[in-house]
Design a protein around this motif. Sequence first.
Motif, PDB file in Angstrom:
ATOM      1  N   ALA A 257     -57.443   7.468  58.322  1.00  0.00           N
ATOM      2  CA  ALA A 257     -58.815   7.658  58.800  1.00  0.00           C
ATOM      3  C   ALA A 257     -59.789   6.821  57.980  1.00  0.00           C
ATOM      4  N   PHE A 258     -59.767   6.979  56.666  1.00  0.00           N
ATOM      5  CA  PHE A 258     -60.557   6.093  55.809  1.00  0.00           C
ATOM      6  C   PHE A 258     -60.059   6.182  54.385  1.00  0.00           C
ATOM      7  N   ASP A 259     -60.002   5.067  53.747  1.00  0.00           N
ATOM      8  CA  ASP A 259     -59.557   4.948  52.352  1.00  0.00           C
ATOM      9  C   ASP A 259     -59.721   3.495  51.937  1.00  0.00           C
TER      10      ASP A 259
ATOM     11  N   GLU B 199     -79.141 -13.899  41.427  1.00  0.00           N
ATOM     12  CA  GLU B 199     -78.865 -14.620  42.678  1.00  0.00           C
ATOM     13  C   GLU B 199     -78.676 -13.636  43.828  1.00  0.00           C
ATOM     14  N   LEU B 200     -79.356 -13.929  44.916  1.00  0.00           N
ATOM     15  CA  LEU B 200     -79.257 -13.108  46.119  1.00  0.00           C
ATOM     16  C   LEU B 200     -78.289 -13.787  47.081  1.00  0.00           C
ATOM     17  N   LEU B 201     -77.310 -13.049  47.540  1.00  0.00           N
ATOM     18  CA  LEU B 201     -76.417 -13.570  48.583  1.00  0.00           C
ATOM     19  C   LEU B 201     -77.198 -13.474  49.888  1.00  0.00           C
TER      20      LEU B 201
ATOM     21  N   GLY C  59     -82.291  -4.533  36.700  1.00  0.00           N
ATOM     22  CA  GLY C  59     -82.536  -4.625  38.134  1.00  0.00           C
ATOM     23  C   GLY C  59     -81.254  -4.630  38.957  1.00  0.00           C
ATOM     24  N   ALA C  60     -81.369  -4.257  40.231  1.00  0.00           N
ATOM     25  CA  ALA C  60     -80.233  -4.372  41.164  1.00  0.00           C
ATOM     26  C   ALA C  60     -80.775  -4.503  42.577  1.00  0.00           C
ATOM     27  N   TYR C  61     -80.108  -5.333  43.385  1.00  0.00           N
ATOM     28  CA  TYR C  61     -80.410  -5.366  44.817  1.00  0.00           C
ATOM     29  C   TYR C  61     -79.700  -4.185  45.467  1.00  0.00           C
TER      30      TYR C  61
ATOM     31  N   LYS D  42     -54.081  -7.114  56.916  1.00  0.00           N
ATOM     32  CA  LYS D  42     -53.241  -5.907  56.811  1.00  0.00           C
ATOM     33  C   LYS D  42     -53.666  -5.125  55.580  1.00  0.00           C
ATOM     34  N   LYS D  43     -53.705  -3.809  55.712  1.00  0.00           N
ATOM     35  CA  LYS D  43     -54.238  -2.972  54.627  1.00  0.00           C
ATOM     36  C   LYS D  43     -53.323  -1.788  54.357  1.00  0.00           C
ATOM     37  N   LEU D  44     -52.975  -1.580  53.085  1.00  0.00           N
ATOM     38  CA  LEU D  44     -52.197  -0.395  52.694  1.00  0.00           C
ATOM     39  C   LEU D  44     -53.157   0.634  52.121  1.00  0.00           C
TER      40      LEU D  44
ATOM     41  N   ASP E 245     -72.441   1.727  48.438  1.00  0.00           N
ATOM     42  CA  ASP E 245     -71.700   1.593  47.174  1.00  0.00           C
ATOM     43  C   ASP E 245     -72.636   1.871  46.002  1.00  0.00           C
ATOM     44  N   LEU E 246     -73.810   1.266  46.005  1.00  0.00           N
ATOM     45  CA  LEU E 246     -74.705   1.379  44.839  1.00  0.00           C
ATOM     46  C   LEU E 246     -75.181   2.817  44.604  1.00  0.00           C
ATOM     47  N   TYR E 247     -75.621   3.504  45.653  1.00  0.00           N
ATOM     48  CA  TYR E 247     -76.200   4.835  45.412  1.00  0.00           C
ATOM     49  C   TYR E 247     -75.158   5.854  44.921  1.00  0.00           C
TER      50      TYR E 247
ATOM     51  N   LEU F 114     -75.378  -5.496  59.488  1.00  0.00           N
ATOM     52  CA  LEU F 114     -74.573  -4.280  59.372  1.00  0.00           C
ATOM     53  C   LEU F 114     -73.124  -4.564  59.728  1.00  0.00           C
ATOM     54  N   LEU F 115     -72.221  -3.876  59.034  1.00  0.00           N
ATOM     55  CA  LEU F 115     -70.787  -4.069  59.305  1.00  0.00           C
ATOM     56  C   LEU F 115     -70.477  -3.792  60.769  1.00  0.00           C
ATOM     57  N   SER F 116     -71.075  -2.724  61.332  1.00  0.00           N
ATOM     58  CA  SER F 116     -70.762  -2.359  62.722  1.00  0.00           C
ATOM     59  C   SER F 116     -71.213  -3.462  63.683  1.00  0.00           C
TER      60      SER F 116
HETATM   61  C1  LIG Z   1     -66.613   7.258  51.439  1.00  0.00           C
HETATM   62  C2  LIG Z   1     -66.625   5.771  51.308  1.00  0.00           C
HETATM   63  C3  LIG Z   1     -65.549   5.031  51.761  1.00  0.00           C
HETATM   64  C4  LIG Z   1     -65.540   3.639  51.641  1.00  0.00           C
HETATM   65  N1  LIG Z   1     -64.446   2.940  52.101  1.00  0.00           N
HETATM   66  C5  LIG Z   1     -64.416   1.596  51.978  1.00  0.00           C
HETATM   67  C6  LIG Z   1     -63.282   0.864  52.432  1.00  0.00           C
HETATM   68  O1  LIG Z   1     -62.326   1.418  52.969  1.00  0.00           O
HETATM   69  N2  LIG Z   1     -63.277  -0.493  52.261  1.00  0.00           N
HETATM   70  C7  LIG Z   1     -64.309  -1.135  51.682  1.00  0.00           C
HETATM   71  O2  LIG Z   1     -64.241  -2.372  51.555  1.00  0.00           O
HETATM   72  N3  LIG Z   1     -65.414  -0.479  51.240  1.00  0.00           N
HETATM   73  C8  LIG Z   1     -65.494   0.874  51.381  1.00  0.00           C
HETATM   74  N4  LIG Z   1     -66.608   1.569  50.944  1.00  0.00           N
HETATM   75  C9  LIG Z   1     -67.665   0.869  50.216  1.00  0.00           C
HETATM   76  C10 LIG Z   1     -68.901   0.429  51.029  1.00  0.00           C
HETATM   77  O3  LIG Z   1     -69.231   1.355  52.034  1.00  0.00           O
HETATM   78  C11 LIG Z   1     -68.701  -0.940  51.666  1.00  0.00           C
HETATM   79  O4  LIG Z   1     -68.088  -1.817  50.763  1.00  0.00           O
HETATM   80  C12 LIG Z   1     -70.038  -1.542  52.154  1.00  0.00           C
HETATM   81  O5  LIG Z   1     -69.774  -2.763  52.827  1.00  0.00           O
HETATM   82  C13 LIG Z   1     -71.020  -1.831  51.041  1.00  0.00           C
HETATM   83  O6  LIG Z   1     -72.165  -2.427  51.627  1.00  0.00           O
HETATM   84  P1  LIG Z   1     -73.630  -1.909  51.287  1.00  0.00           P
HETATM   85  O7  LIG Z   1     -74.563  -2.744  52.045  1.00  0.00           O
HETATM   86  O8  LIG Z   1     -73.750  -0.441  51.474  1.00  0.00           O
HETATM   87  O9  LIG Z   1     -73.651  -2.276  49.725  1.00  0.00           O
HETATM   88  P2  LIG Z   1     -74.692  -1.775  48.622  1.00  0.00           P
HETATM   89  O10 LIG Z   1     -74.268  -0.446  48.098  1.00  0.00           O
HETATM   90  O11 LIG Z   1     -76.082  -1.910  49.085  1.00  0.00           O
HETATM   91  O12 LIG Z   1     -74.447  -2.903  47.505  1.00  0.00           O
HETATM   92  C14 LIG Z   1     -73.178  -3.087  46.900  1.00  0.00           C
HETATM   93  C15 LIG Z   1     -73.372  -4.029  45.706  1.00  0.00           C
HETATM   94  O13 LIG Z   1     -73.760  -5.324  46.139  1.00  0.00           O
HETATM   95  C16 LIG Z   1     -75.043  -5.689  45.644  1.00  0.00           C
HETATM   96  N5  LIG Z   1     -75.696  -6.360  46.763  1.00  0.00           N
HETATM   97  C17 LIG Z   1     -75.756  -5.914  48.043  1.00  0.00           C
HETATM   98  N6  LIG Z   1     -76.256  -6.870  48.845  1.00  0.00           N
HETATM   99  C18 LIG Z   1     -76.541  -7.940  48.057  1.00  0.00           C
HETATM  100  C19 LIG Z   1     -77.045  -9.249  48.293  1.00  0.00           C
HETATM  101  N7  LIG Z   1     -77.364  -9.643  49.527  1.00  0.00           N
HETATM  102  N8  LIG Z   1     -77.172 -10.102  47.253  1.00  0.00           N
HETATM  103  C20 LIG Z   1     -76.856  -9.715  45.997  1.00  0.00           C
HETATM  104  N9  LIG Z   1     -76.353  -8.483  45.695  1.00  0.00           N
HETATM  105  C21 LIG Z   1     -76.196  -7.613  46.718  1.00  0.00           C
HETATM  106  C22 LIG Z   1     -75.693  -4.394  45.178  1.00  0.00           C
HETATM  107  O14 LIG Z   1     -76.570  -4.629  44.092  1.00  0.00           O
HETATM  108  C23 LIG Z   1     -74.478  -3.580  44.763  1.00  0.00           C
HETATM  109  O15 LIG Z   1     -74.088  -3.968  43.455  1.00  0.00           O
HETATM  110  C24 LIG Z   1     -66.648   2.973  51.059  1.00  0.00           C
HETATM  111  C25 LIG Z   1     -67.747   3.712  50.607  1.00  0.00           C
HETATM  112  C26 LIG Z   1     -67.744   5.087  50.720  1.00  0.00           C
HETATM  113  C27 LIG Z   1     -68.935   5.870  50.237  1.00  0.00           C
END
Ligand SMILES: Cc1cc2nc3c(=O)[nH]c(=O)nc-3n(C[C@H](O)[C@H](O)[C@H](O)COP(=O)(O)OP(=O)(O)OC[C@H]3O[C@@H](n4cnc5c(N)ncnc54)[C@H](O)[C@@H]3O)c2cc1C
Length: 324
Positions: free
Chosen positions: A231-233, A206-208, A29-31, A224-226, A37-39, A78-80
């Motif tokens: 644009a994005f990394d 465990e669910l966060l 299983g996975a949340y 601070k981030k290197l 990140d997951l997909y 949402l992050l935004s």
């Molecule tokens: C092109 C690209 C660039 C990116 N650049 C960055 C970057 O610069 N910096 C950065 O930090 N990240 C980056 N990311 C990664 C990602 O977009 C972020 O980290 C984002 O915040 C992940 O959140 P999500 O909700 O999409 O996570 P998800 O993909 O939904 O989940 C991530 C993981 O956490 C678990 N999870 C999620 N929510 C919960 C919960 N509430 N409880 C328990 N488990 C949970 C999932 O099972 C999975 O293992 C990037 C991704 C892409 C595709």
Amino acid sequence: MMRLPKFRYYAPRTVREAVKIRADAGPEGAYVAGGTDLYPNMKRRQQTPKTVIGLSRIPSLGRMRFGSETVSIGSAALLSRVENDRRIRRDYPGLAHAIAEISTPPLRNMGTLGGNLLLDTRCNYYDQNYEWRQAIHFCLKKDGDVCWVAPASRKCLAVQSADSVPILIALSARAVLVSPEGEREIAVEDLYRNDGIAYLTKRPEELLTAIRLGKPDGWRGTYKKLRRRGAFDFPVLSVGAAVKREGGVVTGARLVLGGVASAPLRLTAAEDALRGRPLEEEAIAAAAQAAAGPSRPMDNTDYSFLWRKEMTKKFVAAALRELQ
Ligand SMILES: Cc1cc2nc3c(=O)[nH]c(=O)nc-3n(C[C@H](O)[C@H](O)[C@H](O)COP(=O)(O)OP(=O)(O)OC[C@H]3O[C@@H](n4cnc5c(N)ncnc54)[C@H](O)[C@@H]3O)c2cc1C
């Protein structure tokens, strides 16, 4: 084109239902929150859950609560939304800035704060498609038995790369975790383990549910981030710093590195170098020097690891100057 493998998707409406489904699913299983990140990881067959539990339909996980003593941010906010909230910008500008550094606006409209905290660890030998990884007989983190970063290592060295984590630890944030056994709250700092595979201390089911911050109470933080592309990394070195000053001297300091190990790294010697002194060049230079020793990046991300180590001093000093 990379396609998702087949999986069963659940969309529970309550936390209780979600943790029950996750516990029943066991290791398969996975949340999923935003899925940013997951997909992609599933498409690359780095993670292959058969049961995926979506969190976006659970209203409580998306809420932000501003109480008199604490701020509670739902894990699926949402992050935004967090980045643009005026109260977050006013009281925790370092956190708002760190979140603004995550990926791109479309991804921040999809990705969540909780997903960022739980982001998978990263490595040049792991963040590749299935065929690429197959060509090198895979690696220790997934399907293989050798860590190509350090073949003698028995431990996976994939690196912690989430932008929000160093500043949340610097701000003494706490994480709320819920399982079928109940709820517990731990310091965000204690959520991580220095192991690229088992990089979280939380149990899989465990669910966060929320991330909690105390009132600023005189603390100021920055990030601070290197990275190679502005644009994005992902970060290949990052610094979360928070300082409290009273009567012109530093009375509290918390410094945290990201991108140099499988877990975020607290810089306690550098913190000690600041306490009891004015936040001026002499103290900043001492803290930056003390930060370089424990910073031991590996050759598993962008840029030379020796240069990333050297940059630790510059980035710690730059973060502290911003807090002057
Ligand atoms: C092109 C690209 C660039 C990116 N650049 C960055 C970057 O610069 N910096 C950065 O930090 N990240 C980056 N990311 C990664 C990602 O977009 C972020 O980290 C984002 O915040 C992940 O959140 P999500 O909700 O999409 O996570 P998800 O993909 O939904 O989940 C991530 C993981 O956490 C678990 N999870 C999620 N929510 C919960 C919960 N509430 N409880 C328990 N488990 C949970 C999932 O099972 C999975 O293992 C990037 C991704 C892409 C595709």
